[in-house]
Design a protein around this motif. Structure first.
Motif, PDB file in Angstrom:
ATOM      1  N   LEU A 231       3.592   0.386   1.301  1.00 60.29           N
ATOM      2  CA  LEU A 231       4.865   1.184   1.426  1.00 60.29           C
ATOM      3  C   LEU A 231       5.014   2.438   2.097  1.00 60.29           C
ATOM      4  O   LEU A 231       5.959   3.067   2.295  1.00 60.29           O
ATOM      5  N   ARG A 237       6.845  -2.310   4.164  1.00 57.87           N
ATOM      6  CA  ARG A 237       7.717  -1.559   2.919  1.00 57.87           C
ATOM      7  C   ARG A 237       9.046  -2.531   3.064  1.00 57.87           C
ATOM      8  O   ARG A 237       9.281  -3.194   1.961  1.00 57.87           O
ATOM      9  N   CYS A 294       5.975   0.499  -8.067  1.00 56.59           N
ATOM     10  CA  CYS A 294       6.149   1.489  -7.077  1.00 56.59           C
ATOM     11  C   CYS A 294       5.921   2.712  -7.573  1.00 56.59           C
ATOM     12  O   CYS A 294       5.302   3.697  -7.254  1.00 56.59           O
ATOM     13  N   ALA A 312      10.692   3.595  -1.855  1.00 58.89           N
ATOM     14  CA  ALA A 312      11.151   2.357  -2.224  1.00 58.89           C
ATOM     15  C   ALA A 312      11.560   2.291  -3.598  1.00 58.89           C
ATOM     16  O   ALA A 312      12.457   1.248  -4.020  1.00 58.89           O
TER      17      ALA A 312
END
Length: 378
Positions: A231, A237, A294, A312
């Motif tokens: 991420l 990502r 996330c 994210a």
């Protein structure tokens, strides 16, 4: 679990030992310490269920005692509840139903209960022999020092997980490149020969899909570290985001396209369209689970490492029609890193009043089920 000789001569002395067995000071936790005669066989910690949830209490009690029974030579257990409540303000020790369920399950399994204790914000007490007035002071516990500590103690179990995540993340970066190289697609072939946390990155789409299928609180530090690595890097990502919009096959296709793009080939329009909210209606439950995932990754990272998962979160919140939530995530990321690309882009998109096309769609009911999928709208 490593056997430890317990020389505690009182309940307060035992409570001084427990954080060393766990290498953290638990919060809102049920801790079970199995024994073989006078030796502890380590300690197990689980989150406390809701006090008024009878089914959850029975389930947790059954699970922890079942785990203790699997530890070779266990013949007794000690039970400790760590609660945030002020014990002096309560008519009785909290989570009594959970402790009674655990003690009952231990008896059924032939395990002796050495002690059953509770530690609150203002003191400690016993479920077996409760104090007739005020709880015992926490200073009783602090007064005991171990002659031979069994391990380091960090603030709480959340800090312990965060510490292990960062250890694994640094191990990954030593093989695949640190934060300063996040713009590059990492050399994923190297992952196959690294440590377990790095090996998980040999196939990012599988890592991403497995993580989505696991409750966030059950992800181990190696998985969380591998996800944090992904991420923080735009190429990986975007693989995750587009895979969460669709499926594992899409994640594979996006990863291949990213690899080709870094070699000078154009990125396919059909794979890029969902990033801008165009294309088929995604599964909203899948996106919400990805958002929780996330959030979990961000929560175990130090502040300077959070912009990746926060961005994210911003995209996933926007993708489910929650622009105000998306703004909060993006602004938080930009407070940490003012140059963070996706976070700044999300604010620009939201300021322009743009929402994904699928937010305005309503799927038809599934045949024979009477159910439907619907986004909350802007």
């Amino acid at each position: 679990m490593t056997p430890t000789v317990v020389s505690a001569t009182s309940s307060s002395a035992f409570l001084a030992l427990v954080p060393h067995l766990l290498e953290c000071t638990p919060r809102e936790s049920l801790v079970l310490v199995p024994f073989a005669e006078s030796r502890s066989l380590g300690a197990m910690r689980v989150d406390l269920p809701a006090a008024d949830d009878a089914s959850a209490n029975e389930s947790v009690a059954s699970t922890v005692i079942g785990m203790a029974c699997k530890v070779a030579r266990t013949d007794a257990v000690a039970i400790v509840v760590y609660a945030d409540e002020v014990l002096a303000d309560l008519p009785a020790a909290p989570h009594r139903a959970l402790v009674d369920a655990a003690m009952g399950r231990a008896e059924i399994c032939g395990l002796r209960v050495v002690d059953a204790l509770v530690v609150g914000s203002d003191g400690w007490d016993s479920y077996v022999s409760p104090s007739s007035s005020m709880p015992h002071p926490l200073s009783d516990i602090a007064a005991h020092t171990l002659a031979e500590p069994t391990g380091p103690v960090v603030d709480d179990q959340f800090a312990a997980v965060a510490r292990r995540v960062m250890t694994d993340l640094r191990a990954i970066e030593s093989v695949l490149g640190g934060p300063q190289e996040r713009r590059k697609l990492p050399p994923l072939k190297r992952a196959a020969t690294g440590d377990p946390a790095t090996v998980a990155l040999a196939d990012p789409p599988v890592l991403i899909e497995d993580a989505l299928a696991t409750p966030p609180e059950e992800l181990d530090p190696a998985q969380l570290a591998a996800l944090a690595f992904c991420l923080a890097r735009p190429s990986l990502r975007d693989v995750a985001l587009m895979q969460w919009v669709a499926d594992l096959a899409t994640g594979d296709a996006v990863l291949q396209a990213q690899t080709a793009f870094h070699r000078g080939k154009p990125f396919p329009d059909d794979l890029a369209r969902p990033m801008w909210g165009e294309g088929a209606l995604p599964d909203p439950d899948r996106l919400r689970r990805a958002l929780e995932l996330c959030r979990r990754v961000a929560s175990v990272l130090p502040r300077e490492r959070r912009p990746g998962p926060l961005s994210a979160c911003a995209w996933l919140a926007w993708a489910t029609g929650r622009s105000s939530h998306a703004v909060l995530y993006a602004e938080t990321a930009l407070e940490i890193d003012p140059d963070h690309g996706l976070s700044a882009l999300m604010l620009d998109v939201i300021d322009a009043g743009r929402l994904p096309e699928w937010v305005f769609e309503r799927s038809t009911s599934r045949a024979g089920t009477g159910s439907s999928r619907e986004y909350p709208g802007p």
